[in-house]
Design a protein around this motif. Sequence first.
Motif, PDB file in Angstrom:
ATOM      1  N   LEU A 310     -57.402 -51.635 -13.090  1.00 16.11           N
ATOM      2  CA  LEU A 310     -57.869 -52.081 -14.393  1.00 16.11           C
ATOM      3  C   LEU A 310     -57.023 -51.540 -15.538  1.00 16.11           C
ATOM      4  O   LEU A 310     -57.039 -52.087 -16.633  1.00 16.11           O
ATOM      5  CB  LEU A 310     -59.333 -51.678 -14.593  1.00 16.11           C
ATOM      6  N   ASN A 311     -56.262 -50.466 -15.297  1.00 15.09           N
ATOM      7  CA  ASN A 311     -55.417 -49.920 -16.368  1.00 15.09           C
ATOM      8  C   ASN A 311     -54.230 -50.819 -16.674  1.00 15.09           C
ATOM      9  O   ASN A 311     -53.854 -51.001 -17.834  1.00 15.09           O
ATOM     10  CB  ASN A 311     -54.921 -48.525 -15.992  1.00 15.09           C
ATOM     11  N   ASP A 312     -53.593 -51.371 -15.637  1.00 10.77           N
ATOM     12  CA  ASP A 312     -52.395 -52.180 -15.878  1.00 10.77           C
ATOM     13  C   ASP A 312     -52.371 -53.480 -15.084  1.00 10.77           C
ATOM     14  O   ASP A 312     -51.347 -54.170 -15.066  1.00 10.77           O
ATOM     15  CB  ASP A 312     -51.128 -51.360 -15.567  1.00 10.77           C
ATOM     16  N   ARG A 313     -53.480 -53.812 -14.407  1.00  8.71           N
ATOM     17  CA  ARG A 313     -53.655 -55.082 -13.672  1.00  8.71           C
ATOM     18  C   ARG A 313     -52.694 -55.228 -12.497  1.00  8.71           C
ATOM     19  O   ARG A 313     -52.430 -56.341 -12.037  1.00  8.71           O
ATOM     20  CB  ARG A 313     -53.506 -56.289 -14.605  1.00  8.71           C
ATOM     21  N   THR A 314     -52.160 -54.132 -11.974  1.00  8.04           N
ATOM     22  CA  THR A 314     -51.281 -54.219 -10.805  1.00  8.04           C
ATOM     23  C   THR A 314     -52.113 -54.308  -9.531  1.00  8.04           C
ATOM     24  O   THR A 314     -53.316 -54.032  -9.522  1.00  8.04           O
ATOM     25  CB  THR A 314     -50.346 -52.992 -10.720  1.00  8.04           C
ATOM     26  N   ASN A 315     -51.460 -54.680  -8.441  1.00 10.25           N
ATOM     27  CA  ASN A 315     -52.146 -54.857  -7.166  1.00 10.25           C
ATOM     28  C   ASN A 315     -52.599 -53.523  -6.583  1.00 10.25           C
ATOM     29  O   ASN A 315     -51.869 -52.538  -6.621  1.00 10.25           O
ATOM     30  CB  ASN A 315     -51.228 -55.570  -6.170  1.00 10.25           C
ATOM     31  N   GLU A 316     -53.804 -53.518  -6.002  1.00 12.58           N
ATOM     32  CA  GLU A 316     -54.346 -52.301  -5.391  1.00 12.58           C
ATOM     33  C   GLU A 316     -54.906 -52.537  -3.986  1.00 12.58           C
ATOM     34  O   GLU A 316     -55.457 -51.603  -3.387  1.00 12.58           O
ATOM     35  CB  GLU A 316     -55.449 -51.715  -6.280  1.00 12.58           C
ATOM     36  N   GLY A 317     -54.770 -53.753  -3.459  1.00 14.15           N
ATOM     37  CA  GLY A 317     -55.279 -53.966  -2.111  1.00 14.15           C
ATOM     38  C   GLY A 317     -55.037 -55.390  -1.637  1.00 14.15           C
ATOM     39  O   GLY A 317     -54.965 -56.330  -2.439  1.00 14.15           O
ATOM     40  N   VAL A 318     -54.912 -55.553  -0.318  1.00 15.42           N
ATOM     41  CA  VAL A 318     -54.735 -56.872   0.288  1.00 15.42           C
ATOM     42  C   VAL A 318     -55.505 -56.940   1.606  1.00 15.42           C
ATOM     43  O   VAL A 318     -55.861 -55.916   2.193  1.00 15.42           O
ATOM     44  CB  VAL A 318     -53.246 -57.201   0.565  1.00 15.42           C
ATOM     45  N   LYS A 319     -55.730 -58.180   2.048  1.00 14.72           N
ATOM     46  CA  LYS A 319     -56.342 -58.428   3.350  1.00 14.72           C
ATOM     47  C   LYS A 319     -55.629 -59.615   3.979  1.00 14.72           C
ATOM     48  O   LYS A 319     -55.304 -60.594   3.296  1.00 14.72           O
ATOM     49  CB  LYS A 319     -57.832 -58.734   3.191  1.00 14.72           C
ATOM     50  N   HIS A 320     -55.372 -59.530   5.285  1.00 10.83           N
ATOM     51  CA  HIS A 320     -54.695 -60.620   5.985  1.00 10.83           C
ATOM     52  C   HIS A 320     -55.671 -61.774   6.201  1.00 10.83           C
ATOM     53  O   HIS A 320     -56.840 -61.559   6.549  1.00 10.83           O
ATOM     54  CB  HIS A 320     -54.130 -60.134   7.320  1.00 10.83           C
TER      55      HIS A 320
END
Length: 359
Positions: A310-320
């Motif tokens: 939420l600070n810079d809207r960068t990615n923090e997780g993925v799911k296959h």
Amino acid sequence: MRKKLILESGEVFYGKAFGADQETTGEVVFNTGMTGYQELISDPSYCGQMVCMTYPLIGNYGINRDDYESIEPAIKGLIVKEICDLPSNFRSQMTLDELFKKKNLSGISGIDTRRLTRLLRNAGVVKGKIVSADADEQQVITELQGLELHKNQVAQVSTKTAYANPGRGFKVVLVDFGAKLGIIRELSQRNCDIIVVSHDTTAEEIMLMDPDGIMLSNGPGDPQDNPQALEMIRTLLGKVPIFGICLGHQLISLACGATTYKLKFGHRGGNHPVLDLKRNRVDITSQNHGYAVDQESLKNTDLEETHIALNDRTNEGVKHKIHPCFSVQYHPEASPGPEDTNYLFDDFIEMMGAWKGRS
């Protein structure tokens, strides 16, 4: 003893030395945690880095036997506003200064850490060196500007030989890219039978261990410096459930066709809000990374984004989308930091159970 911190950009900070009386060079980063300095010092992900603590007083509860995240620290140095020489805590066994002397680490106190942090936020990560107060500043600046920091840092902190942490539950192979002991603690609490292997272990060697799941740990450096790990992950996808943390998250993303890039000043601290897109909730997370997964590059892969910072809207997780595989950029094992997200280890247990039941 007077010392000074010199940055490659030309800034000089005067202070007082603590720990070992020696010069040290590294990448200067900052951490926003108010506590957790012992875990931070022993976190292998800080390999090659000098950490500036934004909280002004460090060392006030001392050092104890229980809060280490590795046996030998990989950090290059610590930069603080004020170091506490008289800690007060019932678990305290030594001071921060005493630990640094025992581990041959260098630190500097008494500098304006607020100014240094603002400089790093504006200019990005820079190289720096802690030297004696009478060192030639221009000579050090020139040296830093021509210095290439070590690559392949994972090889420096990964275990050289496999070892076991026995349990009676699911068998998990933990690939050590610089694993924190907190990961082993969380898996052990769930009674997992853990085998920790080196970063360069092949997929074939891992499958010979007949695991129920694969854990890809955190670690230091540029994720693109680990091509052998990418091949290992590609081979294991679909054969066994996989859970990745921090560097493990980046490696899963790279193995599936996404790209990574270096953040201007990284995320380091125990107070970073992350939005869980699946659960529609915000968690306060512990983070320590200088690289991130490019969100646009995920669109051409079989990965879907599950978390954003939420600070810079960068990615923090993925799911296959197809195989049993997920990962997060932050640290659900905390150590230090809030334990809001350690439920992800339960998700991993459930994934292994579902996969084993299906087979």
